[in-house]
Design an enzyme around this catalytic site. Structure first.
Site, short mmCIF file in Angstrom:
data_model
loop_
_atom_site.label_atom_id
_atom_site.label_comp_id
_atom_site.label_asym_id
_atom_site.label_seq_id
_atom_site.Cartn_x
_atom_site.Cartn_y
_atom_site.Cartn_z
N ASP A 41 3.29 50.13 10.32
CA ASP A 41 4.62 50.63 10.63
C ASP A 41 4.63 50.97 12.13
O ASP A 41 3.56 51.07 12.76
CB ASP A 41 4.90 51.88 9.78
CG ASP A 41 6.26 52.45 10.04
OD1 ASP A 41 7.22 51.68 10.24
OD2 ASP A 41 6.38 53.69 10.06
N ASP A 73 7.16 53.48 13.98
CA ASP A 73 7.48 54.87 14.31
C ASP A 73 6.56 55.84 13.58
O ASP A 73 6.47 55.84 12.36
CB ASP A 73 8.94 55.17 13.94
CG ASP A 73 9.91 54.27 14.70
OD1 ASP A 73 9.98 54.40 15.92
OD2 ASP A 73 10.58 53.44 14.05
#
Length: 225
Positions: free
Chosen positions: A13, A15
């Protein structure tokens, strides 16, 4: 729990995993909602992170009973976020870890719910580092039927890497992302914010507090030379 099989590929991922942007989202959202006497904290944010932007915005508006629409919220935060994202910094240890994994001959990808335009802004100050990633799948990819917690984004990333899902290991910071990775048939490392309840990550194969707690050898990986 631990990683039971060495990964052939890694998927991250963006963020809160590679770039420390989650505090920026929090800052801007608080600026918006406090004008209406509302409080934005982890009791609301925990059900937003990792999800597609519109879905997360709809949850915020409903949870705080805000007097505007989800689309209005996204419009209000847009220019301020873009200003802050241009100077996004790396999560501590993320670049070191991904470079070491790359040195083990493991293909790597990014799978983020962020739109491509925002991904480009966030990563603009880290072009050399992000060149390590062979594939990037963003939340507005036209091939994406459903966002996290559906497994689609991780399955697309695996396909772009030429990888079998069972050989992929995902690093995620959100419950929705962990669920999506597990539904994709992948192993998953959870890297949650310290404010999150650890119980919501019980399904992860491994939970860490930071990249300083892990090296490729812990995953059964070794340098190729």
């Amino acid at each position: 729990m631990k990683i039971s099989r060495p990964p052939t590929h890694m998927i991250y991922d963006l963020d809160g995993v590679l770039l420390d942007t989650e505090p920026l989202y929090t800052q801007v959202t608080r600026e918006i909602v406090e004008a209406y006497g509302k409080e934005f904290d982890w009791s609301v944010k925990r059900d937003m992170i990792g999800r597609p932007s519109l879905e997360a915005a709809e949850h915020l508006v409903d949870a705080l009973e805000l007097p505007f629409s989800a689309l209005d919220y996204l419009d209000r935060r847009s220019s301020r976020l873009e200003e802050l994202f241009a100077s996004a910094v790396a999560v501590k240890g993320a670049e070191r870890f991904t470079r070491e994994v790359g040195g083990c001959g493991v293909g790597q990808a990014v799978a983020t719910s962020s739109e491509r335009r925002l991904f480009d802004i966030k990563s603009s100050g880290h072009r050399s580092w992000f060149s390590l990633f062979s594939a990037v799948v963003t939340g507005d990819d036209p091939r994406l039927a459903e966002g996290k917690p559906a497994p689609d984004i991780f399955l697309l990333a695996a396909a772009d890497l030429g990888a079998q899902p069972s050989g992929c290991l995902v690093v995620e910071d959100s419950p929705a992302g962990v669920e999506a990775a597990l539904r994709a048939g992948m192993q998953v490392i959870a890297l949650p914010d310290a404010a999150m309840e650890p119980g919501v990550f019980a399904g992860a194969d491994l939970v860490i507090g930071g990249f300083d707690e892990i090296v490729p050898a812990d995953l059964g990986l070794a340098p190729t030379s």
